[in-house]
Design an enzyme around this catalytic site. Sequence first.
Site, PDB file in Angstrom:
ATOM      1  N   SER A   1      39.570  37.679  46.707  1.00 53.74           N
ATOM      2  CA  SER A   1      39.153  36.736  45.673  1.00 53.74           C
ATOM      3  C   SER A   1      40.302  36.462  44.714  1.00 53.74           C
ATOM      4  CB  SER A   1      37.994  37.361  44.892  1.00 53.74           C
ATOM      5  OG  SER A   1      37.740  36.632  43.719  1.00 53.74           O
TER       6      SER A   1
ATOM      7  N   TYR B   1      34.490  44.714  40.144  1.00 54.82           N
ATOM      8  CA  TYR B   1      34.435  43.903  41.367  1.00 54.82           C
ATOM      9  C   TYR B   1      35.857  43.522  41.797  1.00 54.82           C
ATOM     10  CZ  TYR B   1      34.080  39.689  44.229  1.00 54.82           C
ATOM     11  OH  TYR B   1      34.258  38.755  45.223  1.00 54.82           O
TER      12      TYR B   1
ATOM     13  N   LYS C   1      38.273  44.666  45.193  1.00 53.46           N
ATOM     14  CA  LYS C   1      39.003  43.791  46.124  1.00 53.46           C
ATOM     15  C   LYS C   1      40.491  44.166  46.145  1.00 53.46           C
ATOM     16  CE  LYS C   1      35.619  41.186  47.508  1.00 53.46           C
ATOM     17  NZ  LYS C   1      35.197  41.204  48.900  1.00 53.46           N
TER      18      LYS C   1
HETATM   19  P1  NAD Z   1      26.904  36.781  50.028  1.00 51.83           P
HETATM   20  O1  NAD Z   1      26.276  37.814  49.169  1.00 51.83           O
HETATM   21  O2  NAD Z   1      26.175  35.518  50.267  1.00 51.83           O
HETATM   22  O3  NAD Z   1      27.275  37.412  51.455  1.00 51.83           O
HETATM   23  C1  NAD Z   1      27.602  38.773  51.615  1.00 51.83           C
HETATM   24  C2  NAD Z   1      26.803  39.286  52.800  1.00 51.83           C
HETATM   25  O4  NAD Z   1      27.140  40.653  53.021  1.00 51.83           O
HETATM   26  C3  NAD Z   1      25.298  39.240  52.573  1.00 51.83           C
HETATM   27  O5  NAD Z   1      24.661  38.710  53.723  1.00 51.83           O
HETATM   28  C4  NAD Z   1      24.901  40.715  52.370  1.00 51.83           C
HETATM   29  O6  NAD Z   1      23.576  40.970  52.805  1.00 51.83           O
HETATM   30  C5  NAD Z   1      25.947  41.414  53.199  1.00 51.83           C
HETATM   31  N1  NAD Z   1      26.282  42.791  52.780  1.00 51.83           N
HETATM   32  C6  NAD Z   1      26.604  43.221  51.535  1.00 51.83           C
HETATM   33  N2  NAD Z   1      26.893  44.529  51.563  1.00 51.83           N
HETATM   34  C7  NAD Z   1      26.764  44.940  52.853  1.00 51.83           C
HETATM   35  C8  NAD Z   1      26.944  46.166  53.520  1.00 51.83           C
HETATM   36  N3  NAD Z   1      27.282  47.276  52.850  1.00 51.83           N
HETATM   37  N4  NAD Z   1      26.756  46.214  54.853  1.00 51.83           N
HETATM   38  C9  NAD Z   1      26.396  45.109  55.549  1.00 51.83           C
HETATM   39  N5  NAD Z   1      26.196  43.919  54.967  1.00 51.83           N
HETATM   40  C10 NAD Z   1      26.390  43.824  53.633  1.00 51.83           C
HETATM   41  O7  NAD Z   1      28.354  36.484  49.431  1.00 51.83           O
HETATM   42  P2  NAD Z   1      29.388  35.335  49.800  1.00 51.83           P
HETATM   43  O8  NAD Z   1      29.479  34.405  48.650  1.00 51.83           O
HETATM   44  O9  NAD Z   1      29.116  34.816  51.144  1.00 51.83           O
HETATM   45  O10 NAD Z   1      30.729  36.193  49.805  1.00 51.83           O
HETATM   46  C11 NAD Z   1      31.302  36.666  51.000  1.00 51.83           C
HETATM   47  C12 NAD Z   1      32.567  37.436  50.653  1.00 51.83           C
HETATM   48  O11 NAD Z   1      33.455  36.594  49.938  1.00 51.83           O
HETATM   49  C13 NAD Z   1      32.348  38.660  49.779  1.00 51.83           C
HETATM   50  O12 NAD Z   1      33.225  39.675  50.217  1.00 51.83           O
HETATM   51  C14 NAD Z   1      32.731  38.179  48.403  1.00 51.83           C
HETATM   52  O13 NAD Z   1      33.174  39.231  47.589  1.00 51.83           O
HETATM   53  C15 NAD Z   1      33.853  37.206  48.721  1.00 51.83           C
HETATM   54  N6  NAD Z   1      34.074  36.161  47.707  1.00 51.83           N
HETATM   55  C16 NAD Z   1      33.049  35.329  47.364  1.00 51.83           C
HETATM   56  C17 NAD Z   1      33.259  34.348  46.391  1.00 51.83           C
HETATM   57  C18 NAD Z   1      32.161  33.416  45.967  1.00 51.83           C
HETATM   58  O14 NAD Z   1      32.303  32.778  44.926  1.00 51.83           O
HETATM   59  N7  NAD Z   1      31.069  33.294  46.702  1.00 51.83           N
HETATM   60  C19 NAD Z   1      34.521  34.225  45.778  1.00 51.83           C
HETATM   61  C20 NAD Z   1      35.541  35.088  46.164  1.00 51.83           C
HETATM   62  C21 NAD Z   1      35.309  36.056  47.144  1.00 51.83           C
HETATM   63  N1  UFG Z   2      29.932  28.402  33.568  1.00 54.35           N
HETATM   64  C1  UFG Z   2      29.106  27.808  32.645  1.00 54.35           C
HETATM   65  N2  UFG Z   2      27.763  28.023  32.740  1.00 54.35           N
HETATM   66  C2  UFG Z   2      27.216  28.794  33.721  1.00 54.35           C
HETATM   67  C3  UFG Z   2      28.078  29.394  34.670  1.00 54.35           C
HETATM   68  C4  UFG Z   2      29.429  29.190  34.541  1.00 54.35           C
HETATM   69  O1  UFG Z   2      29.556  27.114  31.748  1.00 54.35           O
HETATM   70  O2  UFG Z   2      25.983  28.964  33.759  1.00 54.35           O
HETATM   71  C5  UFG Z   2      31.387  28.149  33.494  1.00 54.35           C
HETATM   72  C6  UFG Z   2      32.233  29.401  33.347  1.00 54.35           C
HETATM   73  O3  UFG Z   2      32.374  29.737  31.988  1.00 54.35           O
HETATM   74  C7  UFG Z   2      33.535  28.968  34.015  1.00 54.35           C
HETATM   75  C8  UFG Z   2      33.079  28.007  35.121  1.00 54.35           C
HETATM   76  O4  UFG Z   2      31.780  27.574  34.724  1.00 54.35           O
HETATM   77  O5  UFG Z   2      34.333  28.262  33.113  1.00 54.35           O
HETATM   78  C9  UFG Z   2      33.002  28.642  36.485  1.00 54.35           C
HETATM   79  O6  UFG Z   2      32.205  29.815  36.424  1.00 54.35           O
HETATM   80  P1  UFG Z   2      31.697  30.569  37.741  1.00 54.35           P
HETATM   81  O7  UFG Z   2      30.871  31.734  37.302  1.00 54.35           O
HETATM   82  O8  UFG Z   2      31.074  29.585  38.661  1.00 54.35           O
HETATM   83  O9  UFG Z   2      33.051  31.032  38.441  1.00 54.35           O
HETATM   84  P2  UFG Z   2      34.184  32.062  37.981  1.00 54.35           P
HETATM   85  O10 UFG Z   2      35.495  31.390  38.217  1.00 54.35           O
HETATM   86  O11 UFG Z   2      33.943  32.590  36.632  1.00 54.35           O
HETATM   87  O12 UFG Z   2      33.995  33.262  39.001  1.00 54.35           O
HETATM   88  C10 UFG Z   2      33.741  33.055  40.394  1.00 54.35           C
HETATM   89  C11 UFG Z   2      33.101  34.305  40.975  1.00 54.35           C
HETATM   90  C12 UFG Z   2      34.087  35.435  40.953  1.00 54.35           C
HETATM   91  C13 UFG Z   2      35.322  35.021  41.695  1.00 54.35           C
HETATM   92  C14 UFG Z   2      35.919  33.769  41.082  1.00 54.35           C
HETATM   93  C15 UFG Z   2      37.122  33.299  41.872  1.00 54.35           C
HETATM   94  O13 UFG Z   2      31.952  34.665  40.222  1.00 54.35           O
HETATM   95  O14 UFG Z   2      33.536  36.548  41.602  1.00 54.35           O
HETATM   96  O15 UFG Z   2      34.928  32.734  41.071  1.00 54.35           O
HETATM   97  O16 UFG Z   2      36.778  33.165  43.200  1.00 54.35           O
HETATM   98  F1  UFG Z   2      36.226  35.998  41.628  1.00 54.35           F
END
Ligand code: NAD
Ligand code: UFG
Length: 359
Positions: free
Chosen positions: A133, A157, A161
Site C-alpha cells: 500500500s 496497518y 505492510k
Molecule cells: P478485502 O477485505 O475486500 O479483501 C481481503 C480478503 O482477504 C477478504 O476476502 C478476506 O476475507 C480475506 N482474508 C483476510 N484475512 C485472511 C486470512 N487470514 N486468511 C484468509 N483470507 C483472509 O480487501 P481489498 O480491498 O480487496 O484488499 C486486498 C489487499 O490489498 C489487502 O492486502 C489490502 O491490505 C491491500 N490494499 C487495499 C487497499 C484498498 O484501498 N482497498 C489499498 C492498499 C492496499
Molecule cells: N474522506 C472524507 N470523508 C470520508 C472519508 C474520507 O472526507 O468519509 C477524505 C479523507 O480525509 C481523504 C480522502 O477522503 O482526504 C480519501 O480518504 P480514504 O479513506 O478514501 O483514503 P486514504 O487515502 O485515507 O486511505 C486509503 C486506505 C489506506 C491506504 C491508502 C492508500 O484506507 O489503507 O488509501 O492506498 F493505505
Amino acid sequence: MSQGETLLVTGGAGYIGSHTLVELLAAGHAVLVLDNFSNSCAAVLDRVAELSGREVPWVEGDVRDTSLLQKVFAEQEQRGTPITAVLHFAALKAVGESVAEPLRYYDNNVAGTLSLLSVMQQFKVLRFVFSSSATVYGEPTALPYVEDHQIAPTNPYGHSKAMVEQLLRDLCQAREQFTAITLRYFNPIGAHPSGLLGEDPHDVPNNLFPFITKVAVGQLPALQIFGNDYETPDGTGVRDYIHVVDLAQGHLAALDYGRKQSGFHAFNLGTGRGTSVLELVAAFERVTGAAVPRQWAARRPGDIAAAWADPSLAREVLSWQARHTIDDMCADGWRWQSQHPDGYRTASPSAPVRGDPAT
Ligand code: NAD
Ligand code: UFG
C-alpha cells in the site's frame, strides 16, 4: 485455456482479489482461491465464475493455518497442477481498527504472510505478488511518491505492510531464485463495468468512495468531508484514485515480469493524478446524476493533505499503466452500487455458474 500455470490467490473473494481473478482467468490462467471470508463471501466467486465462464475453485481457510496450506499445495502437486505462483491479497486493511487492535493486525498480516512463505519454500514455489500500500510511505517528503521514497508508516496497518516488504527483501537476499513483486496500491475505487462485482463493505465505510455511493443510494444521510483547510487547491484532501480493473491488470503485468526476473521489486500502482474530495464528489454527481448531500467536518486524525504516485516505473518496467478516468470510476462504481444496494446479498441479475469448493 490454461497456460499451464496454477495460481494460488489468497483473499481472492475480496474487493481487489475478485477483480484480479477475472483478469487472470481471461488471460488463461488457472486459479485456486484461499479465503477465510472474514471480509467477503463465497457468492463473490460465483459472480467471478459467471463473468469468466470458468470454474473458480476455492478453499475456505486461513493463511495462518500452515497445515491447511501444506495440504492445499500437496493436493495440487498430486493432481499434476502444482501451484507455480502466489498472489497474496489476504489481509485486514482498516487503519483505525489497526490502531485499536495492533496484535490482530500483525498476526493476520505478518504472521499470515510468514506462514504462506514458509509453505511456499517447502513446496519450492518461487514467485510471489504482494498487495502492499502507498501507506508504507507515510508523510510525503516530496510528491509524487517514487518507489525509493522513505518507508515510514504511521499506523500498525502500514507497519504490517512495511514489515512484510522487509521480510520479502530478506528472503530474496537469501534465496536468489525467489521473486517478490510488491505492488503499492494507491486508492482503488470503482467496480467491474459489468456491474456484477464491486466493493461490499460490511460496516459503515471508512473510505471516501464507498461512503459517497452509500449516501447517493440513500443508505447514509450525508458525506462528512474531513477538512477544508488543507494546503491543496480547494482545501480538501487529494488522493490518487485508480480504477480497480486497472489495478487488477497490474497484477498480470507483475506476474509476467516475475517470470523473467528474480529478486525484490516494488512498484507504485496509481494514475499519477491527484483528485480532491470536492472534485471526486462533483465528478460523481455529474456522471451519475445522483445527489450527494455533504457537510464539512473536522480533519480526520492521521490524514495527510495530499498523496499521489509517480507510476513511471511500472509503465517502463512492467509496461502497465492505468487507463480509466475518474468519470469511468464513478460510472462503474455507481452501476454496482445502484444495482446492488445490499452488495452481494442482492440477487444476481442472472443465474450464477457455481464455483466449486476445491476440498
Ligand atoms: P478485502 O477485505 O475486500 O479483501 C481481503 C480478503 O482477504 C477478504 O476476502 C478476506 O476475507 C480475506 N482474508 C483476510 N484475512 C485472511 C486470512 N487470514 N486468511 C484468509 N483470507 C483472509 O480487501 P481489498 O480491498 O480487496 O484488499 C486486498 C489487499 O490489498 C489487502 O492486502 C489490502 O491490505 C491491500 N490494499 C487495499 C487497499 C484498498 O484501498 N482497498 C489499498 C492498499 C492496499
Ligand atoms: N474522506 C472524507 N470523508 C470520508 C472519508 C474520507 O472526507 O468519509 C477524505 C479523507 O480525509 C481523504 C480522502 O477522503 O482526504 C480519501 O480518504 P480514504 O479513506 O478514501 O483514503 P486514504 O487515502 O485515507 O486511505 C486509503 C486506505 C489506506 C491506504 C491508502 C492508500 O484506507 O489503507 O488509501 O492506498 F493505505
